[in-house]
Design an enzyme around this catalytic site. Structure first.
Site, mmCIF file in Angstrom:
data_model
loop_
_atom_site.group_PDB
_atom_site.id
_atom_site.type_symbol
_atom_site.label_atom_id
_atom_site.label_comp_id
_atom_site.label_asym_id
_atom_site.label_seq_id
_atom_site.Cartn_x
_atom_site.Cartn_y
_atom_site.Cartn_z
ATOM 1 N N CYS A 274 0.939 -1.188 0.088
ATOM 2 C CA CYS A 274 0.111 -0.103 0.107
ATOM 3 C C CYS A 274 0.718 1.423 -0.247
ATOM 4 C CB CYS A 274 -0.802 0.039 1.221
ATOM 5 S SG CYS A 274 -1.897 1.474 1.519
ATOM 6 N N CYS B 86 0.211 3.128 3.446
ATOM 7 C CA CYS B 86 0.623 2.917 4.835
ATOM 8 C C CYS B 86 1.735 1.694 4.867
ATOM 9 C CB CYS B 86 -0.630 2.464 5.607
ATOM 10 S SG CYS B 86 -1.110 0.691 5.256
ATOM 11 N N CYS C 213 -6.515 -1.873 0.516
ATOM 12 C CA CYS C 213 -5.300 -2.096 1.599
ATOM 13 C C CYS C 213 -6.195 -2.777 2.806
ATOM 14 C CB CYS C 213 -4.580 -0.986 2.030
ATOM 15 S SG CYS C 213 -3.402 -1.283 3.458
ATOM 16 N N CYS D 258 -5.151 -0.160 6.365
ATOM 17 C CA CYS D 258 -5.649 1.166 6.134
ATOM 18 C C CYS D 258 -6.891 1.688 5.551
ATOM 19 C CB CYS D 258 -4.512 2.349 5.826
ATOM 20 S SG CYS D 258 -4.194 2.465 4.046
ATOM 21 N N ASP E 27 21.297 0.431 -15.760
ATOM 22 C CA ASP E 27 21.109 -0.701 -14.944
ATOM 23 C C ASP E 27 20.159 -1.676 -15.750
ATOM 24 O OD1 ASP E 27 20.323 -2.911 -13.054
ATOM 25 O OD2 ASP E 27 19.973 -1.333 -11.471
#
Length: 412
Positions: free
Chosen positions: A201, A204, A217, A220, A338
């Site tokens: 999430c 949170c 989520c 939360c 990368d």
């Protein structure tokens, strides 16, 4: 408002003239379009030039990790039904390139601007957009852009207090979290094929639950908002529940999703979905992407895929086996240096295709394909791939600078 702009200051006019001259010199020297160097020079001479050029335009900003160039093109096409449009159609999406694009659009009513994710907040501050379209956020250029949640936070802070109408993808939790700081959001169910960047999430840090197409989520209560526009098969559903057919020359589900978001943007400016979607049919290719070109007596289709989300979408577009596939990967500055993201791509989807590998990082890609139990040939260049490929159209998938290399080689 559009139409009653103040004339540019003498300094701004000088900056525009100098920028155009530098851009023309760069083109004459064969160094590309010149838009970036021209814009840099113009902004050096007048640091406020972007804001000055934007003040008489209805500005629409488009940002995302994937799909922003195509969506910018689709929105621009749709809005031409309502007035002249200026756009950075070639994808120069940082402040210098955007400044160059706007400097060329003195008679425009609308500016449809693709913006690099890192620069969205700053460009929004300078251009006072009427509308901002946010499509997705996923890992890309790992050495340059911070991880996706930090980008989402940057967007969230930058959009707080903006008066713009925000058109946002309800299916991407990172986009929803970023857009939720805005006062005026229109949610679009555009889908999300690549979910690996949104398993926790963003609000949170709890674990996201993903039943079916929904998400929330469990800790939360942050959850998917109810969309007012939606992609449904080959149709766009508008807020009144009417279904409008999508007819595109661009392939794949991802482009239908781009069309759905574009129709929602066009509606903000009074262009009805039917008109917007009909106009989008005119777009055949976007900066060479999806073009079918003739090379060495063969048809090659050029496809751009810059990160795991893009490769996943592209694999869903290609013709079935035994269509030959050429893969090309570089890791230059514009790609991100990368290449660890190669391990996030599911190359087993290419099983049954004859695969040919080229590009600066062909050996990195070869190791990845070996682990995925794919049979492939490493080649020195495009010509060698085409000579060795079995008959039929060839699908060519490349990341950013590799794609530009290929376009130069095929004369596209």
């Amino acid at each position: 408002m559009a139409g009653n702009s103040d004339p540019l200051t003498p300094r701004a006019k000088l900056a525009v003239t100098a920028g155009k001259a530098v851009a023309a010199a760069s083109r004459a020297a064969g160094r590309g379009s010149g838009s970036v160097i021209g814009g840099r020079v113009a902004l050096k001479l007048d640091p406020d030039l972007l804001a000055r050029l934007a003040q008489h335009l209805d500005v629409i900003l488009v940002s995302a990790t994937n799909g922003k160039t195509t969506t910018t093109r689709l929105i621009a096409e749709a809005l031409r039904a309502a007035g002249p449009v200026v756009s950075n159609a070639l994808g120069a999406n940082m402040p210098a390139g955007i400044t160059s694009a706007l400097a060329g659009g003195s008679d425009a009513k609308y500016a449809v601007i693709e913006v690099d994710e890192k620069y969205l907040a700053g460009v929004a501050r300078d251009t006072d957009p009427k509308c901002i379209a946010l499509l997705n956020l996923s890992r890309d250029q790992l050495d340059r852009a911070a991880e996706t949640r930090m980008l989402a936070e940057h967007w969230r802070e930058g959009l707080a207090g903006s008066k713009a109408v925000v058109i946002a993808n309800a299916d991407d939790p990172l986009v929803v979290w970023a857009a939720s700081s805005s006062a005026n959001v229109i949610w679009v169910a555009a889908g999300q094929m690549w979910k690996d960047d949104a398993w926790s999430c963003p609000s949170c840090g709890g674990v996201m639950q993903r039943p079916g197409d929904d998400w929330f989520c469990g800790e939360c209560g942050f959850r998917r908002p109810t969309p007012s526009w939606a992609l449904s098969g080959d149709h766009v559903l508008d807020p009144h529940g009417s279904a409008w057919p999508i007819h595109l020359q661009l392939p794949g589900r991802a482009n239908k999703a781009n069309a759905a978001s574009s129709a929602a943007v066009a509606a903000v400016f009074g262009v009805p979905p039917q008109v917007a979607l009909e106009r989008m049919y005119a777009v055949q290719a976007v900066a060479g992407r999806y073009d079918v070109v003739q090379f060495m007596q063969r048809d090659l289709r050029l496809l751009l895929a810059k990160n795991p989300a893009g490769w996943l979408e592209t694999f869903s577009l290609i013709d079935p086996p035994p269509t030959p596939v050429i893969l090309s990967v570089n890791a230059r500055g514009a790609d991100g240096t990368d290449t660890s993201w190669l391990w996030d791509v599911d190359y087993t989807r290419l099983t049954g295709h004859p695969i040919f590998v080229i590009g600066d990082r062909k050996l990195d890609l070869a190791v990845r394909l070996e682990v995925a139990n794919q049979s492939f040939q490493v080649c020195e260049n495009l010509d060698q791939c085409v000579q060795q490929a079995p008959p039929g159209r060839i699908e060519v998938i490349a990341n950013y600078t590799a794609f530009q290399d290929l376009r130069r080689r095929v004369g596209n």
